[in-house]
Write a protein that holds these residues in place. Structure first.
Motif, mmCIF file in Angstrom:
data_model
loop_
_atom_site.group_PDB
_atom_site.id
_atom_site.type_symbol
_atom_site.label_atom_id
_atom_site.label_comp_id
_atom_site.label_asym_id
_atom_site.label_seq_id
_atom_site.Cartn_x
_atom_site.Cartn_y
_atom_site.Cartn_z
ATOM 1 N N HIS A 158 41.280 -26.368 -40.022
ATOM 2 C CA HIS A 158 40.871 -25.350 -39.892
ATOM 3 C C HIS A 158 39.100 -25.099 -40.909
ATOM 4 C CE1 HIS A 158 40.097 -20.652 -38.350
ATOM 5 N NE2 HIS A 158 39.028 -21.482 -38.182
ATOM 6 N N ILE B 82 42.371 -22.194 -34.489
ATOM 7 C CA ILE B 82 41.764 -23.257 -35.171
ATOM 8 C C ILE B 82 40.600 -23.358 -34.077
ATOM 9 C CG2 ILE B 82 41.519 -24.612 -36.585
ATOM 10 C CD1 ILE B 82 43.689 -24.071 -38.111
ATOM 11 N N LEU C 222 36.937 -16.922 -36.200
ATOM 12 C CA LEU C 222 36.699 -16.515 -37.404
ATOM 13 C C LEU C 222 37.985 -17.075 -38.602
ATOM 14 C CD1 LEU C 222 34.449 -14.366 -38.472
ATOM 15 C CD2 LEU C 222 36.567 -12.853 -39.070
ATOM 16 N N CYS D 7 40.515 -15.933 -44.284
ATOM 17 C CA CYS D 7 42.501 -16.475 -44.176
ATOM 18 C C CYS D 7 42.215 -14.902 -44.864
ATOM 19 C CB CYS D 7 42.520 -17.355 -45.899
ATOM 20 S SG CYS D 7 42.043 -18.856 -44.526
ATOM 21 N N CYS E 278 43.181 -12.533 -41.466
ATOM 22 C CA CYS E 278 43.797 -13.151 -40.933
ATOM 23 C C CYS E 278 45.610 -12.544 -40.739
ATOM 24 C CB CYS E 278 43.609 -14.227 -40.791
ATOM 25 S SG CYS E 278 44.294 -15.923 -39.626
ATOM 26 N N ALA F 61 48.679 -20.536 -35.140
ATOM 27 C CA ALA F 61 47.886 -21.030 -35.697
ATOM 28 C C ALA F 61 46.473 -21.939 -35.048
ATOM 29 C CB ALA F 61 48.040 -21.589 -36.496
ATOM 30 N N LEU G 185 47.529 -15.046 -39.661
ATOM 31 C CA LEU G 185 48.728 -16.365 -39.831
ATOM 32 C C LEU G 185 48.531 -16.528 -40.792
ATOM 33 C CD1 LEU G 185 46.828 -17.161 -36.217
ATOM 34 C CD2 LEU G 185 49.313 -16.819 -36.638
ATOM 35 N N LYS G 186 47.679 -15.721 -42.079
ATOM 36 C CA LYS G 186 47.741 -16.514 -43.299
ATOM 37 C C LYS G 186 48.739 -17.648 -44.045
ATOM 38 C CE LYS G 186 46.168 -14.991 -47.688
ATOM 39 N NZ LYS G 186 47.007 -16.243 -48.769
#
Ligand code: SF4
Length: 229
Positions: A225, A198, A203, A206, A209, A194, A211-212
């Motif tokens: 981010h 970042i 983009l 969230c 994404c 992540a 990686l949320k």
């Protein structure tokens, strides 16, 4: 750099009570050639071999201070007679670093596990599976080498890095909670991914994404981010 502090606390919460602690002393082990091969016929056993549970992680923090010790949970090298489960946890206190350079520096420190191996051992590590298997040579066993010696050699190697202020090395060869440890180590790896996402200024969305879940758990990720944006 405090992004990983929550995971350090989670790992401390998992460790059993019955470990041994060895304060740092100069290791008798010499650094081996990183390309040297320990053949099976010269190997006593492999830590994490034969598909036994196995995991390894390196975690950095600028807020924790470690005591340059080696901690062992389970049997020592001389007491092991066949492939066994294995976990290796390297905790590093580092200088506080700028977020911009954090990813590269963390990768630099993680790389040490691929390039450093004391004589008499051979490491086989995989970043994808988080496994780090270590072949232990028959000669090392005959010479009475212990985890204390191996861990002290690691402390010396990590301490050579200009960012590193203190170290703690944890070995586990008997542990009932490998699955929980593996889960934490996976989150540590995802936190570093992540961070890369970042810092590459990808983009900021969230909702879509992957990686949320990690950014929901790790304090400071979303703010980072947002700031980078
Ligand atoms: S802050 Fe949001 S977009 Fe950025 S890495 Fe985390 S989940 Fe993904």
């Amino acid at each position: 750099m405090t992004l990983y502090d929550g995971f350090i606390n989670q790992i401390f919460g998992l460790l059993p009570q019955n470990g041994k602690t060895f304060q740092y002393e100069k290791s008798p082990l010499k650094e081996g050639d990183k390309n040297s091969v320990l053949l099976l016929r010269d190997t006593a056993y492999e830590l994490g071999g034969s598909q036994k549970p196995c995991v390894s992680t390196t975690i950095v923090s600028s807020s924790f201070e470690f005591d340059n010790s080696v901690r062992l949970f389970g049997k020592d090298l001389s007491e092991i007679h066949e492939d066994c489960p294995f976990a290796k946890i390297v905790l590093l206190q580092i200088e506080d670093i700028d977020e911009e350079e954090a990813f590269d520096k963390i990768k630099e420190l993680e790389k040490i596990r691929y390039i450093f191996c004391p004589e008499g051992f051979m490491t086989r590590a995989s970043a994808l599976s988080l496994r780090e298997q270590i072949r232990v040579g028959k000669k090392a066993i005959r010479d009475g080498v212990s985890f204390k010696d191996y861990g002290n050699a690691l402390i010396e190697r990590y301490s050579q890095h200009p960012l590193v202020k203190s170290v703690s090395i944890i070995f586990l060869t008997e542990f009932s909670r490998f699955d929980s440890l593996l889960l934490i180590c996976d989150k540590i790896k995802n936190t570093t991914s992540a961070l890369n996402h970042i810092l590459d200024n990808l983009l900021f969305d969230c909702a879509s994404c992957n990686l949320k879940s990690i950014c929901d758990e790790v304090e400071g990720m979303k703010e980072l981010h947002m700031k980078k944006r």
